[in-house]
Every structure is written in C-alpha cells, then in structure tokens.
Scaffold this active site. Structure first.
Site, PDB file in Angstrom:
ATOM      1  N   LEU A  91     -49.466  27.633  31.971  1.00 18.81           N
ATOM      2  CA  LEU A  91     -49.897  27.817  33.169  1.00 18.81           C
ATOM      3  C   LEU A  91     -48.786  27.453  33.745  1.00 18.81           C
ATOM      4  CD1 LEU A  91     -53.459  26.783  33.224  1.00 18.81           C
ATOM      5  CD2 LEU A  91     -53.227  28.612  33.394  1.00 18.81           C
ATOM      6  N   ASP A  92     -47.950  27.729  35.290  1.00 25.51           N
ATOM      7  CA  ASP A  92     -47.037  27.834  35.421  1.00 25.51           C
ATOM      8  C   ASP A  92     -47.356  26.245  36.098  1.00 25.51           C
ATOM      9  OD1 ASP A  92     -46.394  30.435  35.459  1.00 25.51           O
ATOM     10  OD2 ASP A  92     -47.241  31.310  37.639  1.00 25.51           O
ATOM     11  N   GLN A  93     -46.102  25.922  36.435  1.00 27.64           N
ATOM     12  CA  GLN A  93     -46.203  24.676  36.117  1.00 27.64           C
ATOM     13  C   GLN A  93     -46.985  24.195  38.367  1.00 27.64           C
ATOM     14  OE1 GLN A  93     -44.383  22.969  39.556  1.00 27.64           O
ATOM     15  NE2 GLN A  93     -43.676  24.964  40.461  1.00 27.64           N
TER      16      GLN A  93
END
Length: 255
Positions: free
Chosen positions: A123-125
């Site tokens: 997952l993106d930050q």
C-alpha cells in the site's frame, strides 16, 4: 518483546514432530542460532516452569500452534508459518528499506521481521487499511499474482463529487498511461457524494488512483477494506496487527 527475558514454554497438544529447543527459538525469530543458544545457556528459557539449559533438548509439535511461550511475561505462540493482518496507518511505507517515511515493520515485534515476514502486496505510504503479512512464500504469491484475480475492495475519498459518467467509465474500463488495454473495475459504487467503493482484481502501481484520475476525478484519501472474502476487522485500530486464524484464511480464499 525483549528476547533477553525469560521464555516459558508449555505444551498445549500431543506432539509428533520432534524439534530441539534451539531450533524452536530460531524458527520463531529469537535471533541467530548462537543467540538462541545463549538464551538457553543463560537459563532464560523455562519449560513448564523449569529452566532448560540444554539447547539440544528435543520437543515435538503436533500442530503449527501447539506450543506457547512467554518472553518477559508476554505470551508467544509457536507457529510454523506466520499469517498476519495489520490496519496500516498513513505515513508508513511497506518496505524494509523505507525512503521517506517509517516502515510498517516498525509496528511489528522484532521476532516477526527476524523470521522473514513480508508484505503481501504493498500500500502507498498515504493509503490506509487492510495489509496482509506472511513468511509463507506460496501464500504471498497466491494473493499477489495477477493470474489469481483476487478481488480487493477500496474506499476512495474523491476531490470532486462522483457522477454517473465517472462510475460508468470505471465499470467499462479506463486506459491507464503505459497500458495497452483498458482496465475495468469489478464494481464501482458511490457510497456517498465523494466516497467511491471500487473493487479491482489487478494490483498495478497506483492503480486505484490512476483509474479514478482517468475517469475524470482525483483520489484524496484511499483505504483498503477487503481482500477476497476477508474484511478488515472493525476492532483492529490503526497501527495494530493480529494473527490470522483458520477461519480468517478460509474467508480470504472465499473471495
């Protein structure tokens, strides 16, 4: 959980698979073989309340979670393979070598990173929600391979109100930059004026954000809610994790 504390191990089930004490500690992420031997030699390991200083002492394990032990009073259960769920908070990268933010592995006990647990997809930050982790390579592959077509449900808060044209575009397929064929969502539902529930099968780079942009809108916040038939538990707070049990693993496969 500090590995320099006392380890208390108790048999829960009848045992059939023999394993020496040093290897038991090693497989559970309590350090190198030498570190595990040191724990035992220093009488930091107790079996049934009795210190065991012999690293070659053999015990048998009937099931993947048939042993329990404690480190500094904290209970730990032997598991042949680790299957975890985390409610990922914003501001964390799904990498052991993060570039700009903290790593999600900072949220786990060191034993889990020591034994090689990895993220099942990333997952993106700034994306929150359901994150699976495991040290089982086959499990990781099963839920990341595009060929498996595992549905993933996201909630996207959009900058602009959703309209029928955008939802239809997502359902029918949008062409992303660098792709040769349009990608269609399994479903695209407006939960609210600016809250989109989007179900996708692929796991391409920034896929949900790129799809929403291609439909004429923009993602402001993104949260993964479900993988397969398994939904993020309501009582799992951001930044917290827990073990997946057999029922959880079955639900994942039901998707």
């Amino acid at each position: 959980m500090n590995v320099n504390g006392v380890v208390k191990m108790t048999a829960l089930l009848s045992f059939t698979a023999p394993m020496d004490l040093e290897r038991i500690l090693f497989t559970q992420g309590f350090g190198s073989r030498r570190q595990c031997r040191a724990l035992i030699a220093d009488a930091r390991v107790t079996i049934g309340g009795t210190p065991c200083t012999n690293p070659s002492a053999v015990f048998t394990i009937a099931a993947p979670s048939s042993l329990e032990f404690e480190v500094d009073g904290a209970r730990w259960q032997y598991r042949e393979k680790a299957y975890l769920v985390m409610n990922k908070p914003p501001g964390y990268e799904c990498s052991r070598d993060p570039q700009h933010h903290l790593s999600v592995f900072n949220l786990l006990p060191p034993q889990l990173t020591e034994r090689g647990v990895q993220c099942v997809g990333r997952l993106d930050q700034d994306t929150t929600g359901l994150l699976l982790l495991s040290d089982d390579g086959a499990f990781v592959h099963a839920f990341t391979s595009p060929k498996r077509k595992v549905p993933k449900v996201y909630l996207a808060t959009t900058r602009h109100p959703l309209d029928t044209a955008q939802l239809d575009a997502l359902r029918n397929g949008v062409l992303l930059h660098g792709e040769s064929q349009p990608i269609a969502a399994v479903s695209a539902i407006a939960r609210d004026e600016q809250v989109l529930e989007l179900t996708v099968l692929e796991g391409k780079y920034h896929q949900v954000k790129r799809m929403v942009a291609a439909s004429g809108n923009r993602v402001e916040k993104l949260h993964r809610e479900r993988i397969g038939g398994y939904a993020l538990p309501d009582d799992l707070a951001e930044g917290q994790w827990r073990w997946l049990d057999e029922a959880d693993l079955m639900r994942l496969r039901e998707g």
